[in-house]
Design a protein around this motif. Structure first.
Motif, PDB file in Angstrom:
ATOM      1  N   TRP A 144      49.033  33.446  43.697  1.00 31.16           N
ATOM      2  CA  TRP A 144      47.801  34.196  43.930  1.00 31.16           C
ATOM      3  C   TRP A 144      48.121  35.506  44.647  1.00 31.16           C
ATOM      4  O   TRP A 144      47.591  36.563  44.306  1.00 31.16           O
ATOM      5  CB  TRP A 144      46.852  33.335  44.761  1.00 31.16           C
TER       6      TRP A 144
ATOM      7  N   ALA B 259      49.348  38.251  42.492  1.00 28.48           N
ATOM      8  CA  ALA B 259      48.278  38.842  41.689  1.00 28.48           C
ATOM      9  C   ALA B 259      47.394  39.766  42.524  1.00 28.48           C
ATOM     10  O   ALA B 259      46.873  40.765  42.023  1.00 28.48           O
ATOM     11  CB  ALA B 259      47.426  37.748  41.044  1.00 28.48           C
ATOM     12  N   PHE B 260      47.210  39.424  43.795  1.00 29.69           N
ATOM     13  CA  PHE B 260      46.345  40.180  44.716  1.00 29.69           C
ATOM     14  C   PHE B 260      47.096  40.401  46.032  1.00 29.69           C
ATOM     15  O   PHE B 260      46.749  39.805  47.053  1.00 29.69           O
ATOM     16  CB  PHE B 260      45.044  39.425  44.987  1.00 29.69           C
TER      17      PHE B 260
ATOM     18  N   THR C   4      42.930  43.850  45.553  1.00 29.80           N
ATOM     19  CA  THR C   4      43.148  44.592  44.316  1.00 29.80           C
ATOM     20  C   THR C   4      43.975  43.750  43.358  1.00 29.80           C
ATOM     21  O   THR C   4      45.005  43.189  43.746  1.00 29.80           O
ATOM     22  CB  THR C   4      43.890  45.916  44.614  1.00 29.80           C
ATOM     23  N   HIS C   5      43.535  43.665  42.120  1.00 32.58           N
ATOM     24  CA  HIS C   5      44.243  42.888  41.095  1.00 32.58           C
ATOM     25  C   HIS C   5      45.417  43.722  40.580  1.00 32.58           C
ATOM     26  O   HIS C   5      45.264  44.587  39.729  1.00 32.58           O
ATOM     27  CB  HIS C   5      43.271  42.548  39.957  1.00 32.58           C
TER      28      HIS C   5
ATOM     29  N   LEU D 251      47.296  37.224  36.693  1.00 32.53           N
ATOM     30  CA  LEU D 251      46.479  36.071  37.072  1.00 32.53           C
ATOM     31  C   LEU D 251      45.995  35.409  35.783  1.00 32.53           C
ATOM     32  O   LEU D 251      45.346  36.064  34.967  1.00 32.53           O
ATOM     33  CB  LEU D 251      45.279  36.481  37.923  1.00 32.53           C
TER      34      LEU D 251
ATOM     35  N   GLY E  60      47.816  42.795  35.782  1.00 35.46           N
ATOM     36  CA  GLY E  60      47.098  43.534  36.806  1.00 35.46           C
ATOM     37  C   GLY E  60      46.277  44.661  36.209  1.00 35.46           C
ATOM     38  O   GLY E  60      46.732  45.364  35.307  1.00 35.46           O
ATOM     39  N   THR E  61      45.061  44.817  36.701  1.00 41.34           N
ATOM     40  CA  THR E  61      44.143  45.845  36.198  1.00 41.34           C
ATOM     41  C   THR E  61      43.980  47.001  37.174  1.00 41.34           C
ATOM     42  O   THR E  61      43.429  48.032  36.809  1.00 41.34           O
ATOM     43  CB  THR E  61      42.750  45.236  35.944  1.00 41.34           C
TER      44      THR E  61
ATOM     45  N   ARG F 256      41.963  46.885  39.543  1.00 40.30           N
ATOM     46  CA  ARG F 256      40.567  46.823  39.989  1.00 40.30           C
ATOM     47  C   ARG F 256      40.433  46.121  41.339  1.00 40.30           C
ATOM     48  O   ARG F 256      41.088  45.124  41.591  1.00 40.30           O
ATOM     49  CB  ARG F 256      39.712  46.063  38.976  1.00 40.30           C
TER      50      ARG F 256
ATOM     51  N   VAL G 258      38.469  43.664  43.742  1.00 45.49           N
ATOM     52  CA  VAL G 258      37.683  42.456  43.497  1.00 45.49           C
ATOM     53  C   VAL G 258      37.173  41.896  44.810  1.00 45.49           C
ATOM     54  O   VAL G 258      37.741  42.156  45.872  1.00 45.49           O
ATOM     55  CB  VAL G 258      38.502  41.369  42.758  1.00 45.49           C
TER      56      VAL G 258
ATOM     57  N   LEU H  84      34.995  36.259  39.912  1.00 44.03           N
ATOM     58  CA  LEU H  84      36.274  36.963  40.042  1.00 44.03           C
ATOM     59  C   LEU H  84      36.820  37.331  38.669  1.00 44.03           C
ATOM     60  O   LEU H  84      37.221  38.469  38.435  1.00 44.03           O
ATOM     61  CB  LEU H  84      37.287  36.098  40.793  1.00 44.03           C
TER      62      LEU H  84
ATOM     63  N   ILE I 194      37.755  41.160  36.691  1.00 49.29           N
ATOM     64  CA  ILE I 194      39.018  41.676  36.153  1.00 49.29           C
ATOM     65  C   ILE I 194      39.038  41.746  34.634  1.00 49.29           C
ATOM     66  O   ILE I 194      39.951  42.348  34.066  1.00 49.29           O
ATOM     67  CB  ILE I 194      40.240  40.871  36.684  1.00 49.29           C
TER      68      ILE I 194
END
Length: 139
Positions: free
Chosen positions: A60, A63-64, A90-91, A95, A100-101, A103, A105, A132, A136
């Motif tokens: 996790w 990813a963030f 932030t992504h 995930l 990763g975007t 974005r 979240v 969530l 994304i």
């Protein structure tokens, strides 16, 4: 190990489990999980064991990496701790197969932890994972 006090349970949950394992992605934060820890929220790729839970937290965090969990309410009764939290980050990493975007979240959830002495032995969890994922995957 004797019964933990309310303060010891809150310390283990907030400072170590949330602060180290989830906010920092540091596997050493898993030290508060009992060897026979049981995660009551099965995720296929992560076993519901102590090791599976630590691996899930580390995954996790990749990813963030900047996600911070903030505890808004904590209640303790007997050997159970219930906490309501919010998180934001932030992504940036993968995930569930989604790259990763970039974005930002937000996420809310509730944890219920069962303690034996100063160790967390069980975890029940409910979070707005659908919210969530929509953050994304939205166009």
């Amino acid at each position: 190990m004797g019964d933990a006090t309310r303060e010891q349970m809150v310390e283990a949950y907030v400072r170590v489990w949330i602060g180290e394992l989830w906010n920092l992605g540091d596997p050493a934060g898993g030290r508060v999980l009992a060897e026979d820890f049981h995660d009551h929220r099965p995720i296929e790729q992560f076993p519901n064991t102590r090791e599976g839970h630590i691996a899930m937290a580390v995954d996790w965090h990749q990813a963030f990496p900047d996600m911070t969990f903030v505890i808004e309410d904590v209640m303790v009764e007997s050997n159970k701790l219930v906490a309501r939290y919010r998180a934001a980050g932030t992504h940036l990493g993968v995930l569930s197969g989604i790259p990763g975007t970039g974005r930002g979240v937000e996420l809310t959830g509730i944890d219920i932890m069962g303690f034996r002495g100063r160790e967390i032995v069980e975890w029940w969890h409910n979070e707005d994972i659908n919210g969530l994922m929509s953050q994304i995957t939205a166009p």
